[in-house]
Write a protein that holds these residues in place. Structure first.
Motif, mmCIF file in Angstrom:
data_model
loop_
_atom_site.group_PDB
_atom_site.id
_atom_site.type_symbol
_atom_site.label_atom_id
_atom_site.label_comp_id
_atom_site.label_asym_id
_atom_site.label_seq_id
_atom_site.Cartn_x
_atom_site.Cartn_y
_atom_site.Cartn_z
ATOM 1 N N UNK A 1 67.768 -3.988 5.865
ATOM 2 C CA UNK A 1 67.156 -4.521 7.086
ATOM 3 C C UNK A 1 65.648 -4.355 6.955
ATOM 4 N N UNK A 2 64.939 -5.472 7.010
ATOM 5 C CA UNK A 2 63.485 -5.453 6.879
ATOM 6 C C UNK A 2 62.841 -5.496 8.252
ATOM 7 N N UNK B 1 74.583 8.382 9.560
ATOM 8 C CA UNK B 1 75.445 7.465 10.307
ATOM 9 C C UNK B 1 75.690 6.149 9.584
ATOM 10 N N UNK B 2 74.743 5.725 8.756
ATOM 11 C CA UNK B 2 74.873 4.432 8.080
ATOM 12 C C UNK B 2 74.252 4.527 6.689
ATOM 13 N N UNK B 3 74.858 5.285 5.784
ATOM 14 C CA UNK B 3 74.241 5.532 4.462
ATOM 15 C C UNK B 3 74.089 4.291 3.609
ATOM 16 N N UNK B 4 74.826 3.226 3.922
ATOM 17 C CA UNK B 4 74.726 2.002 3.135
ATOM 18 C C UNK B 4 73.620 1.071 3.584
ATOM 19 N N UNK B 5 72.909 1.432 4.652
ATOM 20 C CA UNK B 5 71.830 0.586 5.151
ATOM 21 C C UNK B 5 70.495 1.076 4.600
ATOM 22 N N UNK B 6 69.749 0.176 4.028
ATOM 23 C CA UNK B 6 68.408 0.460 3.529
ATOM 24 C C UNK B 6 67.388 -0.182 4.458
ATOM 25 N N UNK B 7 66.474 0.619 4.968
ATOM 26 C CA UNK B 7 65.409 0.076 5.804
ATOM 27 C C UNK B 7 64.181 -0.184 4.946
#
Length: 302
Positions: free
Chosen positions: A96-97, A119-125
């Motif tokens: 998510x950019x 909570x959301x280890x697969x999400x990269x900010x």
């Protein structure tokens, strides 16, 4: 029938919007040579130059001008179709950019990233600066969500208030104005440090206007007061005030989070500070995107 893969179409769209291989490469996360190679393949497949050099920019040919709007509309529709569906933050893998300013980076980003690790280890900010090309970046899908103060927002974008804050006067912990109630006339006797309000991202009124957090109407600057120093963001202002006899106005959240560490306190004034609202901005094609809705819900808790 001409066969073109999606990556080539995205490259064409980025070049059509930016008129520059350098800016297109930045938008797509590619090297400039990769964009040039993709343009060469497009030219060969379509038997047309598509873009020709004019000064420091690329200008589309008649064929490109005919294709551009159709390709862009098709890509927007495709991204919208792929964005919907079930969203499980514990298992999803997604980048998510976010386009954000220093206020967000200091106050929200550390909490958001730390919380998401569990909570959301697969999400990269991916955080990028607010830029005058924000509308094009949102259109292209290079930015998913922006946070800031926005005006003149076209209908194709969505905005939603996330949280409020107010400006407060600050001074060094050992300043003569500390530990008693003061008024604006007393504050006026001390040197003023101002967080710059001249915004570098001026855009035509038909586009989105991005405002700095400091660029809020009604700040209680004493009439005729000339600042002794000007800085462009709040954390620098707090550090400078802590080391001098100057006073400044900064957002309360920032003053209370950073001030004690750097050595400043909020002054006890007789009037309330000017309030502002930080909003989220994203493209309407992602209106029903479950990941965006999840992110907004989390941001409102910080």
């Amino acid at each position: 029938m001409i066969q073109l893969d999606l990556n080539l179409l995205q490259t064409f769209d980025a070049l059509f919007e930016s008129r520059s291989t350098t800016r297109a490469a930045d938008r797509l996360g590619l090297t400039q040579s990769a964009v040039s190679h993709a343009l060469r393949r497009l030219r060969e497949a379509l038997d047309d130059p598509l873009f020709v050099r004019s000064g420091r920019s690329l200008q589309p040919t008649a064929r490109a001008l005919e294709m551009g709007p159709e390709i862009h509309a098709g890509l927007v529709q495709l991204r919208g179709a792929l964005a919907s569906g079930r969203f499980d933050p514990a298992t999803v893998h997604r980048t998510i950019t976010l386009a954000v300013g220093s206020y967000f980076c200091t106050l929200i980003a550390p909490q958001l990233i730390a919380w998401a690790r569990a909570a959301a280890p697969g999400i990269t900010f991916r955080l990028v600066p607010l830029d005058k090309e924000l509308p094009a970046l949102l259109e292209a899908g290079s930015v998913d969500l922006a946070m800031g103060l926005f005006e003149h927002v076209p209908d194709r974008f969505v905005t939603e208030a996330v949280f409020d804050d107010e400006f407060v006067w600050i001074a060094a912990a050992n300043h003569p104005l500390v530990r008693r109630r003061v008024n604006l006339e007393e504050i006026d006797r001390f040197p003023l440090l101002q967080v710059g309000t001249v915004h570098p991202f001026g855009l035509p009124s038909a586009m989105i206007e991005i405002r700095q957090v400091s660029d809020v109407a009604g700040l209680q600057i004493p009439r005729g007061k000339v600042p002794d120093s000007v800085v462009y963001e709040g954390t620098t202002a707090i550090a400078a005030v802590a080391a001098t006899d100057m006073v400044a106005q900064v957002p309360r959240r920032l003053a209370e989070r950073v001030g004690p560490t750097l050595g400043t306190v909020c002054l006890d004034t007789r009037t309330s500070g000017v309030r502002f609202t930080l909003s989220a901005l994203w493209h309407s094609r992602l209106r029903q995107d479950a990941g965006i809705r999840w992110l907004l819900d989390q941001l409102k808790r910080f």
